[in-house]
Design an enzyme around this catalytic site. Structure first.
Site, short mmCIF file in Angstrom:
data_model
loop_
_atom_site.label_atom_id
_atom_site.label_comp_id
_atom_site.label_asym_id
_atom_site.label_seq_id
_atom_site.Cartn_x
_atom_site.Cartn_y
_atom_site.Cartn_z
N PHE A 66 18.67 101.50 20.30
CA PHE A 66 17.97 100.47 20.00
C PHE A 66 17.66 100.72 18.39
O PHE A 66 18.07 99.92 17.37
CB PHE A 66 16.76 100.52 20.77
CG PHE A 66 15.70 99.62 20.26
CD1 PHE A 66 16.07 98.10 19.83
CD2 PHE A 66 14.25 99.94 20.17
CE1 PHE A 66 15.01 97.35 19.13
CE2 PHE A 66 13.36 99.19 19.80
CZ PHE A 66 13.71 97.90 19.28
N TYR A 119 8.42 115.35 26.97
CA TYR A 119 8.94 114.47 25.91
C TYR A 119 8.43 114.64 24.63
O TYR A 119 9.19 115.18 23.67
CB TYR A 119 8.93 113.08 26.31
CG TYR A 119 9.11 112.11 25.09
CD1 TYR A 119 10.55 112.15 24.36
CD2 TYR A 119 8.17 111.15 24.60
CE1 TYR A 119 10.86 111.18 23.51
CE2 TYR A 119 8.71 110.50 23.62
CZ TYR A 119 10.07 110.61 22.78
OH TYR A 119 10.09 109.54 21.81
N1 LIG Z 1 11.72 102.93 20.55
C1 LIG Z 1 10.38 103.67 20.34
O1 LIG Z 1 9.38 103.12 20.53
C2 LIG Z 1 10.35 104.97 19.96
C3 LIG Z 1 9.00 105.54 19.71
C4 LIG Z 1 9.01 107.06 19.17
C5 LIG Z 1 10.32 107.58 18.94
N2 LIG Z 1 11.30 107.01 19.24
C6 LIG Z 1 12.45 108.00 18.87
O2 LIG Z 1 13.41 107.09 18.16
C7 LIG Z 1 14.83 107.71 18.58
C8 LIG Z 1 15.69 106.38 18.73
O3 LIG Z 1 15.23 105.74 19.88
P1 LIG Z 1 15.61 104.39 20.60
O4 LIG Z 1 14.50 103.79 21.15
O5 LIG Z 1 16.60 103.80 19.82
O6 LIG Z 1 16.27 104.99 21.99
P2 LIG Z 1 17.72 104.54 22.61
O7 LIG Z 1 17.59 105.28 24.19
O8 LIG Z 1 17.69 103.40 22.59
O9 LIG Z 1 18.54 105.49 21.68
C9 LIG Z 1 19.01 106.72 21.64
C10 LIG Z 1 20.50 106.86 21.80
O10 LIG Z 1 20.71 108.32 21.88
C11 LIG Z 1 22.10 108.52 22.74
N3 LIG Z 1 21.69 109.62 23.33
C12 LIG Z 1 20.68 110.04 24.46
N4 LIG Z 1 20.95 111.53 24.64
C13 LIG Z 1 22.14 111.86 23.84
C14 LIG Z 1 22.63 112.90 23.85
N5 LIG Z 1 22.33 114.16 24.65
N6 LIG Z 1 23.95 112.88 23.26
C15 LIG Z 1 24.30 111.82 22.38
N7 LIG Z 1 23.73 110.99 22.33
C16 LIG Z 1 22.55 110.66 23.15
C17 LIG Z 1 21.81 107.18 23.95
O11 LIG Z 1 22.92 107.17 24.47
C18 LIG Z 1 20.97 106.11 22.90
O12 LIG Z 1 22.25 105.23 22.54
C19 LIG Z 1 14.83 108.60 19.90
O13 LIG Z 1 14.70 109.92 19.23
C20 LIG Z 1 13.28 108.39 20.14
O14 LIG Z 1 12.72 109.43 20.97
C21 LIG Z 1 11.54 105.75 19.73
#
Ligand SMILES: NC(=O)c1ccc[n+]([C@@H]2O[C@H](COP(=O)([O-])OP(=O)(O)OC[C@H]3O[C@@H](n4cnc5c(N)ncnc54)[C@H](O)[C@@H]3O)[C@@H](O)[C@H]2O)c1
Length: 337
Positions: free
Chosen positions: A13, A154
């Site tokens: 995302f 997490y």
């Molecule tokens: N969306 C939120 O509200 C939020 C809030 C706080 C922190 N985050 C952090 O922001 C970052 C992005 O989040 P997001 O919402 O886009 O999540 P998301 O799950 O949409 O994107 C993460 C991507 O990482 C890839 N991925 C997961 N594990 C993997 C691995 N072992 N090897 C390679 N690729 C892998 C997935 O395929 C996915 O496309 C993450 O680190 C998340 O922890 C997000």
């Protein structure tokens, strides 16, 4: 000269939106994503295929744990900057499947840090989360306050990333910025997050689960605002303070080019107001199923975004009602509902 950014998690995302912005701003972007099946892989493939239409975007599919592939991709692209967003995300799933968080977030992040050190990148930026504030009660959350009470695996893996990042910044003089994101939402958003689940359920006449009877507060951050903050922080490279003296209110380490920065709207919204706004956007009422608090959840998050503003001159501003309306437009269009 065109700057090259390796972005992990570009099928995700936030990674998708960040890559789009960086491409629009003239960066060359290489993506790396394992396309994990934590949620609908079609959504990830669709995001990647849109990015691949841009001539300055290329990508590899691979896991962070696959150190041989990751190293080869990083060496070949030879980035100036790395933005590491790939992770096993989600607070609730970490109760069910904690090991994937250790593999992806601890081992995977270490592999990214090693590549950044070896390639001597100008700036390594990595995603952490507001969840690291855990049981902290004094709000809004500021980066300079202690954050030692994580409530889920997490959050613990993300706090571990901050700690690992600090050590590498210190040892190798590797400029490192960690972002603490606060509940990000917007078009192309994650199916496991509340906004998506609520909209989907309301349109299908299914009840929605409202935890802690709706008495929850979140600092909802619109994704365009968030990626604008990341983009600006790329140019705010932390420098190790020569005399070890750090100005008040800055989370800069006294012994390393390392900083933690909140990216949030600094506006806490009551869950029930959020649900009202969704109903308003959809023109339809929800069937509300009030539930107790979930294990590992926190009743409120609220960001102090002063440091972000001080470093970049920017502050996220989108009103949640406008952001929800844009999400609903995307959702209806994408799913034809
Ligand atoms: N969306 C939120 O509200 C939020 C809030 C706080 C922190 N985050 C952090 O922001 C970052 C992005 O989040 P997001 O919402 O886009 O999540 P998301 O799950 O949409 O994107 C993460 C991507 O990482 C890839 N991925 C997961 N594990 C993997 C691995 N072992 N090897 C390679 N690729 C892998 C997935 O395929 C996915 O496309 C993450 O680190 C998340 O922890 C997000």
């Amino acid at each position: 000269m065109t700057r090259k950014v390796l972005v992990t998690g570009t099928a995700g995302f936030i990674g998708y939106h960040l890559a789009k912005l960086l491409l629009a701003e003239g960066f060359r972007v290489h993506g790396y994503d394992g396309m994990t099946d934590y949620y609908d892989v079609t959504l990830k493939q669709k995001r990647h295929s849109m990015l691949l239409q841009h001539p300055n975007f290329s990508a590899d599919e691979g896991m962070l744990e696959d150190v041989v592939l990751l190293d080869r991709v990083a060496d070949e692209f030879s980035p100036d900057i790395i933005v590491h967003l790939a992770a096993q995300a989600g607070v609730r799933y970490s109760l069910e499947n904690p090991r994937t968080y250790i593999d992806a977030n601890v081992v995977g992040t270490f592999n990214v840090m090693e590549a950044a050190r070896r390639l001597n990148v100008q700036h390594l930026l990595m995603a952490s989360t507001s969840s690291v504030y855990g049981a902290n009660e004094s709000m809004p959350f500021t980066e300079t306050e202690k954050a030692d009470t994580q409530l889920t695996i997490y959050a613990a893996t993300k706090k571990a990333n901050e700690s690992m990042g600090h050590a590498y910044a210190h040892l190798w003089n590797l400029p490192t910025t960690m972002f603490r994101f606060f509940t990000v939402y917007g078009p192309w958003g994650r199916p496991d997050l509340a906004l998506y689940k609520f909209v989907d359920a309301i349109l299908d006449d299914r009840p929605i689960d409202i935890y802690n009877h709706g008495d929850m507060y979140r600092d909802f951050t619109y994704v365009d605002d968030l990626v604008r903050g990341i983009r600006l922080l790329i140019d705010s490279v932390p420098e190790r303070p020569e005399d070890g003296v750090v100005p008040g209110g800055d989370s800069l380490s006294p012994v390393a080019p390392f900083r933690v920065v909140n990216i949030g709207n600094s506006d806490k919204v009551r869950l029930l107001d959020f649900v009202d706004a969704i109903e308003e956007s959809l023109g339809k009422k929800a069937i509300r199923n009030y539930m107790p608090m979930q294990m590992g959840d926190v009743p409120a998050t609220w960001a102090d975004a002063t440091l972000l503003q001080r470093l970049t001159g920017y502050r996220p501003q989108t009103d949640f009602r406008d952001g929800i309306a844009r999400f609903v437009d995307w959702f209806r269009d994408y799913y034809g509902k």
